[in-house]
Every structure is written in structure tokens, then in C-alpha cells.
Design a protein around this motif. Structure first.
Motif, PDB file in Angstrom:
ATOM      1  N   UNK A   1       0.713  -1.374   0.149  1.00  7.93           N
ATOM      2  CA  UNK A   1       0.015   0.104  -0.056  1.00  7.93           C
ATOM      3  C   UNK A   1       0.900   1.159  -0.061  1.00  7.93           C
ATOM      4  N   UNK A   2       2.209   1.148  -0.256  1.00  9.30           N
ATOM      5  CA  UNK A   2       3.127   2.351  -0.364  1.00  9.30           C
ATOM      6  C   UNK A   2       3.003   2.937  -1.412  1.00  9.30           C
ATOM      7  N   UNK A   3       3.607   4.264  -1.548  1.00  7.53           N
ATOM      8  CA  UNK A   3       3.490   5.120  -2.650  1.00  7.53           C
ATOM      9  C   UNK A   3       4.169   4.670  -3.867  1.00  7.53           C
ATOM     10  N   UNK A   4       3.656   4.761  -5.101  1.00  4.85           N
ATOM     11  CA  UNK A   4       4.474   4.209  -6.258  1.00  4.85           C
ATOM     12  C   UNK A   4       5.590   5.193  -6.563  1.00  4.85           C
ATOM     13  N   UNK A   5       6.643   4.607  -7.317  1.00  4.27           N
ATOM     14  CA  UNK A   5       7.870   5.446  -7.563  1.00  4.27           C
ATOM     15  C   UNK A   5       8.097   5.359  -9.247  1.00  4.27           C
ATOM     16  N   UNK A   6       8.732   6.215  -9.531  1.00  7.88           N
ATOM     17  CA  UNK A   6       9.050   6.225 -11.006  1.00  7.88           C
ATOM     18  C   UNK A   6       9.383   4.856 -11.636  1.00  7.88           C
ATOM     19  N   UNK A   7       8.678   4.407 -12.565  1.00  7.30           N
ATOM     20  CA  UNK A   7       8.974   2.867 -12.734  1.00  7.30           C
ATOM     21  C   UNK A   7      10.180   3.067 -13.904  1.00  7.30           C
ATOM     22  N   UNK A   8      10.244   3.788 -14.740  1.00 13.63           N
ATOM     23  CA  UNK A   8      11.354   3.993 -15.673  1.00 13.63           C
ATOM     24  C   UNK A   8      12.860   4.079 -14.777  1.00 13.63           C
ATOM     25  N   UNK A   9      12.859   4.639 -13.774  1.00 10.74           N
ATOM     26  CA  UNK A   9      14.235   4.868 -13.081  1.00 10.74           C
ATOM     27  C   UNK A   9      14.302   3.465 -12.291  1.00 10.74           C
ATOM     28  N   UNK A  10      13.297   2.881 -11.971  1.00  6.37           N
ATOM     29  CA  UNK A  10      13.518   1.655 -11.060  1.00  6.37           C
ATOM     30  C   UNK A  10      13.977   0.711 -12.133  1.00  6.37           C
ATOM     31  N   UNK A  11      13.342   0.593 -13.367  1.00  5.20           N
ATOM     32  CA  UNK A  11      13.525  -0.443 -14.416  1.00  5.20           C
ATOM     33  C   UNK A  11      15.339  -0.264 -14.833  1.00  5.20           C
ATOM     34  N   UNK A  12      15.293   0.902 -14.914  1.00  6.43           N
ATOM     35  CA  UNK A  12      16.811   1.224 -15.227  1.00  6.43           C
ATOM     36  C   UNK A  12      17.711   0.698 -14.336  1.00  6.43           C
ATOM     37  N   UNK A  13      17.545   0.965 -13.000  1.00  6.73           N
ATOM     38  CA  UNK A  13      18.580   0.462 -12.044  1.00  6.73           C
ATOM     39  C   UNK A  13      18.382  -1.298 -11.861  1.00  6.73           C
ATOM     40  N   UNK A  14      17.387  -1.618 -11.827  1.00  2.80           N
ATOM     41  CA  UNK A  14      17.119  -3.183 -11.886  1.00  2.80           C
ATOM     42  C   UNK A  14      17.710  -3.695 -13.183  1.00  2.80           C
ATOM     43  N   UNK A  15      17.916  -3.281 -14.328  1.00  5.27           N
ATOM     44  CA  UNK A  15      18.466  -3.892 -15.508  1.00  5.27           C
ATOM     45  C   UNK A  15      20.104  -3.421 -15.401  1.00  5.27           C
ATOM     46  N   UNK A  16      20.518  -2.554 -14.549  1.00  2.56           N
ATOM     47  CA  UNK A  16      21.866  -2.464 -14.504  1.00  2.56           C
ATOM     48  C   UNK A  16      22.488  -3.355 -13.399  1.00  2.56           C
ATOM     49  N   UNK A  17      21.655  -3.587 -12.369  1.00  3.24           N
ATOM     50  CA  UNK A  17      22.020  -4.642 -11.295  1.00  3.24           C
ATOM     51  C   UNK A  17      22.081  -6.012 -11.752  1.00  3.24           C
ATOM     52  N   UNK A  18      21.042  -6.328 -12.850  1.00  4.69           N
ATOM     53  CA  UNK A  18      21.096  -7.463 -13.318  1.00  4.69           C
ATOM     54  C   UNK A  18      22.265  -7.959 -14.274  1.00  4.69           C
ATOM     55  N   UNK A  19      22.737  -7.029 -14.854  1.00  2.00           N
ATOM     56  CA  UNK A  19      23.992  -7.165 -15.764  1.00  2.00           C
ATOM     57  C   UNK A  19      25.392  -7.343 -14.954  1.00  2.00           C
ATOM     58  N   UNK A  20      25.206  -6.614 -13.575  1.00  2.00           N
ATOM     59  CA  UNK A  20      26.468  -6.793 -12.760  1.00  2.00           C
ATOM     60  C   UNK A  20      26.076  -8.138 -11.940  1.00  2.00           C
ATOM     61  N   UNK A  21      24.892  -8.554 -11.946  1.00  6.88           N
ATOM     62  CA  UNK A  21      24.750  -9.840 -11.162  1.00  6.88           C
ATOM     63  C   UNK A  21      25.386 -11.276 -11.906  1.00  6.88           C
TER      64      UNK A  21
END
Length: 170
Positions: free
Chosen positions: A60-80
Motif C-alpha cells: 500500500x506504499x506510494x508508487x515510484x518512477x517505474x522508468x528509473x526503477x527499471x533502469x536500476x534493476x537492469x543495471x543490477x541484473x547485468x552486474x549480477x
């Protein structure tokens, strides 16, 4: 065709070769991920995620910017791919890319804080003299996902002391 000498850098992966073996790191890419997260010079943490943290789609928390979230997750996935210590946690936050909430973004920030403290981590493949043994490990949590009651399992395979394959699957 020309010989450029020993490999030192390839697709963001730093390769260090010496008599003890080969070390693969992504220190430069780690620093770019920290900058992308807006957390340059942040305080490092000892673990990539809070203990017993359960993230849910039904937040029930507030939504965040999905584009920025996806960009960070994509970068982390490459790093993983090179950082086994991040694989499970990055997989966990990847589940919320459709509708990220504040608590999901906080989990990513925690991972970035962990990366700040582990910039020199990487994979080291030592020269294995003699016969190397092939060893595998596996583990699972049964019904660990609070949204779907699905389990997560993981596997590691070593050839001697060298990690050669790993997997984490929901």
C-alpha cells in the motif's frame, strides 16, 4: 589480425591475470551503477538486503518512477552475472518492475549501498594443479514468496575452488 597482448578489459569486465590465476571484476561498472542510483559516496552496508525482508506486490506504499526503477534493476541484473553475492537479491527486486513501490526502491538502494562497500569483489579462478574435484551445492526455501507461495531454489557448482556455474530459480 594482430596480437594485442593479454586480455585486460572486455564488455565492462576487468580481467587481471597473474601467476595465481585470473580475476574478473566490474569495478568501473559498479561505480556507474552507484552514480545511476544517485548514491555517490553513500555509506556501505554489510548485507545487500535486510534480514527477513518480505517484499510484496500488494503493498500500500506510494508508487515510484517505474522508468528509473527499471533502469536500476537492469543495471543490477547485468552486474549480477559476475557478482554471485547479488544474484538472489537482484532477482527478488526484479519481480516488481511492473508497479514498483517505495519499499521496493528502498530495497534497491540497500543493494547499491552494499555495492559501495564491495567494489573490489569479483570472481577469482586460480590455477588448479593436479586433479580438480567437481562439487555441487543446492538449497531452497519452500513457499517463501508471500504473494504466490512459490519456492526459490539455488545451485552452485565448483571445479576445484573455482565457481563455474550458478542458478537461482523461483
Amino acid at each position: 589480425m594482430s596480437d594485442l597482448g593479454p586480455l585486460s578489459f572486455y564488455l565492462g569486465i576487468e580481467v587481471h591475470q597473474d601467476d595465481s590465476g585470473i580475476t574478473l571484476r566490474q569495478t568501473t561498472y559498479d561505480k556507474r551503477v552507484i552514480e545511476l542510483g544517485g548514491l555517490t559516496d553513500c555509506n556501505p552496508t554489510l548485507t545487500p538486503m535486510e534480514e527477513r525482508l518480505k517484499l510484496s506486490h500488494d503493498s500500500m506504499a506510494e508508487e515510484v518512477d517505474a522508468t528509473q526503477y527499471r533502469r536500476l534493476v537492469g543495471s543490477l541484473r547485468y552486474l549480477a552475472h559476475m557478482r554471485l553475492d547479488l544474484a538472489f537479491f537482484v532477482s527478488n527486486v526484479s519481480r516488481f518492475m511492473q508497479r514498483p513501490m517505495t519499499e521496493h526502491k528502498q530495497a534497491i538502494k540497500r543493494i547499491v549501498h552494499y555495492i559501495e562497500g564491495t567494489l573490489d569483489y569479483g570472481l577469482h579462478y586460480s590455477r588448479c594443479p593436479g586433479v580438480a574435484h567437481f562439487i555441487g551445492y543446492s538449497d531452497s526455501n519452500h513457499a517463501g514468496d508471500i504473494d504466490t507461495s512459490k519456492s526459490t531454489r539455488g545451485m552452485l557448482f565448483f571445479l576445484g575452488n573455482c565457481l563455474v556455474s550458478w542458478q537461482s530459480v523461483k
